[in-house]
Design a protein around this motif. Structure first.
Motif, short mmCIF file in Angstrom:
data_model
loop_
_atom_site.label_atom_id
_atom_site.label_comp_id
_atom_site.label_asym_id
_atom_site.label_seq_id
_atom_site.Cartn_x
_atom_site.Cartn_y
_atom_site.Cartn_z
N LEU A 3 55.88 50.60 89.77
CA LEU A 3 54.96 49.50 89.52
C LEU A 3 55.18 48.46 90.62
O LEU A 3 56.31 47.99 90.82
CB LEU A 3 55.26 48.90 88.14
N ILE A 4 54.10 48.14 91.32
CA ILE A 4 54.23 47.27 92.50
C ILE A 4 53.35 46.04 92.31
O ILE A 4 52.18 46.15 91.91
CB ILE A 4 53.80 48.04 93.77
N HIS A 5 53.94 44.87 92.57
CA HIS A 5 53.14 43.65 92.49
C HIS A 5 52.69 43.21 93.87
O HIS A 5 53.49 43.11 94.81
CB HIS A 5 53.92 42.51 91.82
N LYS A 42 68.07 50.89 91.65
CA LYS A 42 67.92 49.96 90.52
C LYS A 42 66.67 50.32 89.73
O LYS A 42 65.61 50.52 90.31
CB LYS A 42 67.72 48.53 91.03
N MET A 43 66.81 50.37 88.41
CA MET A 43 65.66 50.63 87.55
C MET A 43 65.14 49.32 86.96
O MET A 43 65.88 48.35 86.83
CB MET A 43 66.07 51.56 86.39
N ALA A 44 63.86 49.31 86.55
CA ALA A 44 63.29 48.14 85.87
C ALA A 44 64.17 47.80 84.66
O ALA A 44 64.67 48.74 84.02
CB ALA A 44 61.87 48.44 85.43
N PRO A 45 64.39 46.55 84.31
CA PRO A 45 63.67 45.37 84.83
C PRO A 45 64.19 44.85 86.18
O PRO A 45 63.64 43.87 86.68
CB PRO A 45 63.88 44.32 83.72
N GLU A 46 65.21 45.47 86.73
CA GLU A 46 65.58 45.05 88.09
C GLU A 46 64.47 45.52 89.04
O GLU A 46 63.70 46.42 88.69
CB GLU A 46 66.91 45.68 88.49
N LYS A 91 57.14 42.71 94.88
CA LYS A 91 58.07 43.34 93.94
C LYS A 91 57.72 44.80 93.73
O LYS A 91 56.54 45.15 93.60
CB LYS A 91 57.97 42.68 92.56
N LEU A 92 58.75 45.62 93.63
CA LEU A 92 58.55 47.03 93.25
C LEU A 92 59.55 47.38 92.15
O LEU A 92 60.76 47.16 92.32
CB LEU A 92 58.74 47.94 94.47
N TYR A 93 59.05 47.87 91.03
CA TYR A 93 59.88 48.30 89.91
C TYR A 93 59.86 49.83 89.83
O TYR A 93 58.78 50.44 89.93
CB TYR A 93 59.33 47.80 88.58
N ILE A 94 61.03 50.43 89.58
CA ILE A 94 61.07 51.87 89.29
C ILE A 94 61.13 52.02 87.78
O ILE A 94 62.01 51.45 87.13
CB ILE A 94 62.30 52.55 89.91
N LEU A 95 60.18 52.75 87.21
CA LEU A 95 60.13 52.96 85.77
C LEU A 95 60.56 54.39 85.44
O LEU A 95 60.26 55.33 86.19
CB LEU A 95 58.70 52.74 85.25
N ASN A 96 61.26 54.53 84.31
CA ASN A 96 61.69 55.85 83.85
C ASN A 96 60.50 56.56 83.21
O ASN A 96 60.05 56.20 82.13
CB ASN A 96 62.84 55.69 82.84
N ASP A 118 55.42 46.73 78.72
CA ASP A 118 55.47 45.63 77.76
C ASP A 118 56.68 44.74 78.01
O ASP A 118 56.59 43.50 77.99
CB ASP A 118 55.51 46.25 76.34
N ALA A 119 57.82 45.36 78.27
CA ALA A 119 59.05 44.60 78.52
C ALA A 119 58.91 43.71 79.77
O ALA A 119 59.57 42.68 79.88
CB ALA A 119 60.23 45.55 78.67
N LEU A 120 58.06 44.13 80.69
CA LEU A 120 57.84 43.35 81.91
C LEU A 120 56.69 42.35 81.74
O LEU A 120 56.36 41.60 82.66
CB LEU A 120 57.54 44.26 83.10
N GLY A 121 56.06 42.37 80.57
CA GLY A 121 54.95 41.45 80.31
C GLY A 121 53.66 41.86 81.03
O GLY A 121 52.79 41.03 81.28
N VAL A 122 53.55 43.15 81.37
CA VAL A 122 52.36 43.64 82.06
C VAL A 122 51.51 44.44 81.09
O VAL A 122 51.99 45.38 80.45
CB VAL A 122 52.76 44.53 83.26
N LYS A 123 50.25 44.04 80.95
CA LYS A 123 49.34 44.77 80.07
C LYS A 123 48.58 45.81 80.90
O LYS A 123 48.33 45.58 82.09
CB LYS A 123 48.34 43.81 79.43
N PRO A 124 48.21 46.94 80.27
CA PRO A 124 47.46 47.95 81.04
C PRO A 124 46.26 47.37 81.78
O PRO A 124 45.99 47.75 82.92
CB PRO A 124 47.04 48.95 79.96
N ALA A 125 45.56 46.42 81.15
CA ALA A 125 44.37 45.85 81.80
C ALA A 125 44.71 44.99 83.02
O ALA A 125 43.84 44.65 83.82
CB ALA A 125 43.56 45.04 80.79
N ASP A 126 46.01 44.63 83.15
CA ASP A 126 46.43 43.82 84.32
C ASP A 126 46.52 44.67 85.58
O ASP A 126 46.66 44.13 86.68
CB ASP A 126 47.82 43.21 84.09
N ILE A 127 46.52 45.98 85.42
CA ILE A 127 46.72 46.85 86.58
C ILE A 127 45.39 47.09 87.29
O ILE A 127 44.45 47.65 86.71
CB ILE A 127 47.44 48.15 86.17
N LYS A 128 45.34 46.60 88.53
CA LYS A 128 44.07 46.61 89.27
C LYS A 128 43.76 47.98 89.85
O LYS A 128 42.64 48.46 89.76
CB LYS A 128 44.17 45.57 90.40
#
Ligand SMILES: [Zn+2]
Length: 275
Positions: A66-68, A268-272, A31-36, A112-122
């Protein structure tokens, strides 16, 4: 006897080709999200393409990506500081030819809207250390920062360091395959700044993308190979643009230009998300 040898050889060949096929389809990115990460108005776009469109202003955007990956989250660029969201008129530039930025949404609220916490980012990487790209690095104090050594060591104003010395960082000298499977590759593309970098992402359905950073600022700037007056090295800038052009052909990749509003309006922008 002879028959069983042939049979075993055939079986071995078959299992080998199956293994090869599995390796080829095993990109860990899904997944890849584009964030504003900001919106603004550039006062005079000839600053980025000298001699072209002198005095003409243009709407700019500022993106984070943001890339998963199966091994964890990866953040590319952190945008303008979230604090700008609280400024009613945004942040006026020191030079009116530059960009007057606003922050309609914070990076924190979008994660936050995507349920991702800063500490989740590796891992995180910034294309370069201009303020519209490094504004929120310290929102992720535990995240490993992937940065070119040349950028890390480039003295800031009054010789100040570009990053907090205590922030975990890997200082790169050239390209870097982030997860070791070729799905996310940092590309060394110096010129805009001494250690500028771009990103090659291989998505399973969308295909290959190059995220520009500021190797280029907008489409006509790319087409006329304009070298911004503020870049640190003109020859490196031109060479990096050519490197990206060659890579787009080789990888059949799309070029996503970070600040190009006209292009981003088609995406497409996040959450898409892209997969
Ligand atoms: Zn820049």
């Amino acid at each position: 006897m002879k028959k069983s040898v042939v049979c075993m050889a055939a079986l071995a060949a078959l299992s080998m080709s199956a293994a090869t096929a599995a390796a080829q389809t095993k990109s860990g990115v899904d997944k890849l999200y584009i964030l504003n990460c900001g919106e603004g108005v550039a006062g005079d776009i000839s600053r980025w393409s000298p001699g072209v469109n002198v005095g003409k202003s243009m709407d700019f955007v500022d993106n984070c990506y943001l890339i998963h990956h199966a091994q964890g989250w990866f953040l590319w660029d952190t945008g303008l500081a979230d604090a700008i969201a609280a400024m009613p008129n945004g942040q006026a530039p020191p030079d009116p030819r530059m960009t007057h930025w606003r922050r309609p949404k914070t990076l924190a609220s979008q994660l936050d809207a995507l349920g991702v916490k800063p500490a989740d980012i590796k891992y995180m990487a910034v294309s370069h250390t201009h303020p519209d790209h490094v504004g929120n690095v310290e929102m992720f104090p535990q995240t490993m920062l992937l940065v070119q050594k040349a950028e890390y060591e480039w003295p800031g104003a009054n010789g100040a360091p570009r990053f907090k010395p205590e922030h975990p960082a890997t200082k790169l000298q050239g390209d870097h395959d982030v997860f070791g499977d070729g799905s996310i590759t940092i590309l060394s593309t110096p010129g805009h700044t001494p250690g500028h970098q771009s990103l090659l992402v291989k998505l399973p359905k969308t295909g290959a993308l190059v995220l520009s950073g500021d190797a280029v600022h907008f489409k006509s700037n790319w087409e006329n190979r304009g070298v911004p007056s503020g870049n640190t090295d003109k020859e490196q800038t031109v060479a990096s643009m050519q490197r990206i052009a060659d890579l787009l052909t080789k990888e059949k990749a799309q070029l996503w230009i970070n600040h190009d509003k006209a292009q981003r309006d088609t995406l497409k922008m996040a959450p898409e998300f892209y997969e």
